[in-house]
Design an enzyme around this catalytic site. Structure first.
Site, mmCIF file in Angstrom:
data_model
loop_
_atom_site.group_PDB
_atom_site.id
_atom_site.type_symbol
_atom_site.label_atom_id
_atom_site.label_comp_id
_atom_site.label_asym_id
_atom_site.label_seq_id
_atom_site.Cartn_x
_atom_site.Cartn_y
_atom_site.Cartn_z
ATOM 1 N N SER A 1 1.036 -0.863 -0.427
ATOM 2 C CA SER A 1 0.165 0.350 0.352
ATOM 3 C C SER A 1 0.965 1.113 -0.232
ATOM 4 C CB SER A 1 -1.258 0.047 1.082
ATOM 5 O OG SER A 1 0.046 0.113 2.263
ATOM 6 N N TYR A 2 2.420 1.598 0.756
ATOM 7 C CA TYR A 2 2.637 2.846 0.934
ATOM 8 C C TYR A 2 3.304 2.882 -0.123
ATOM 9 C CZ TYR A 2 6.827 5.565 2.960
ATOM 10 O OH TYR A 2 7.661 6.232 2.562
ATOM 11 N N ALA A 3 4.152 1.907 -0.830
ATOM 12 C CA ALA A 3 5.153 1.805 -2.572
ATOM 13 C C ALA A 3 3.703 2.061 -3.568
ATOM 14 C CB ALA A 3 5.508 0.132 -2.536
#
Length: 249
Positions: free
Chosen positions: A151-153
């Site tokens: 999700s962060y990437a």
């Protein structure tokens, strides 16, 4: 005083990398509007900023679009303009890919991607007037596909994508849009280091310069450069401030 008289917004400016950027810019003469949800740390950082220049503090949830529009209006009312926008704030949870849920994406995009997008749109009219600078944040998590960071990437690469689009569209307006991809020794990393020394030492050994960056001296000073006239002929670029960990081609 490379930023003397300029007005900068720094999201997530109460601590870590954001605090480092706020202080670095204040020491170069910029008025700094700090945006964060941590009131205690925000007040401390504002006090530090005010030792060098005049600052503002907003304790606001940037996942709410209306809050962003209100803050931009108040900053312009106070200082008369906006020269620099630094979109640093971002929250996420690291879990394996198969355990990643829509809630994880909602958190990452809701605190990182969408606020970056909304701040850019809200500040555009002012940045056009000042031929200003936008500094967004990328991450090695997206560039290298680091495990447990789906999700962060995804949000970080989405930020890179819209930054490149804005660089192309806003270039004729004299607005520069660049990104920093950092590795820094923030308080959170320090806590992790103190409880996971072997893992921390192993991580440092993978960094060619064998250390983590300082939030103010390394990341903050790079942000000062990108906000200054020295970077007027740079736009759409991802600047790796990570000790040589990722080498873009």
């Amino acid at each position: 005083m490379r930023l003397e008289g300029k007005v900068a917004i720094v999201t997530g400016g109460a601590g870590g990398i954001g605090r480092g950027i706020a202080l670095a810019m204040a020491k170069e003469g910029a008025h700094v509007a700090i945006v964060d949800v941590n009131e205690e740390n925000g007040k401390k950082t504002l006090e530090e900023v005010n030792q060098f220049t005049e600052g503002m503090l907003f304790i606001k949830d940037i996942s709410v679009k209306e809050n962003i529009e209100t803050m931009v209006s108040e900053i312009v009312s106070r200082f008369g303009k906006i020269d620099v926008l630094v979109n640093n704030a971002h929250a996420s949870k690291n879990v394996p890919f198969t355990e990643t849920t829509m809630e994880h994406f909602d958190l990452s995009f809701g605190t990182g991607f969408y606020p970056t997008f909304h701040f850019m749109k809200a500040c555009y009219p002012e940045l056009k007037k000042t031929k200003g600078k936008v500094i967004n944040f990328a991450s090695g998590a997206g560039l290298e596909g680091q495990v447990t960071q789906a999700s962060y990437a995804a949000a970080k690469e989405a930020i890179r994508a819209i930054s490149r689009v804005a660089a192309n569209e806003w270039g004729p307006d004299g607005i520069n849009v660049n990104l920093i991809s950092p590795i820094a020794l923030t308080p959170g990393v320090e806590y992790w280091r103190d409880h996971n020394k072997e893992a921390y030492d192993a991580m440092v050994q993978k960094i060619p310069l064998r250390r983590l960056g300082d939030p103010e001296q390394d990341i903050g000073r790079t942000a000062v450069f990108l906000a200054s006239d020295d970077a007027n002929y740079m736009t759409g670029q991802t600047i790796m401030v990570d000790g040589g960990s990722v080498k873009l081609r």
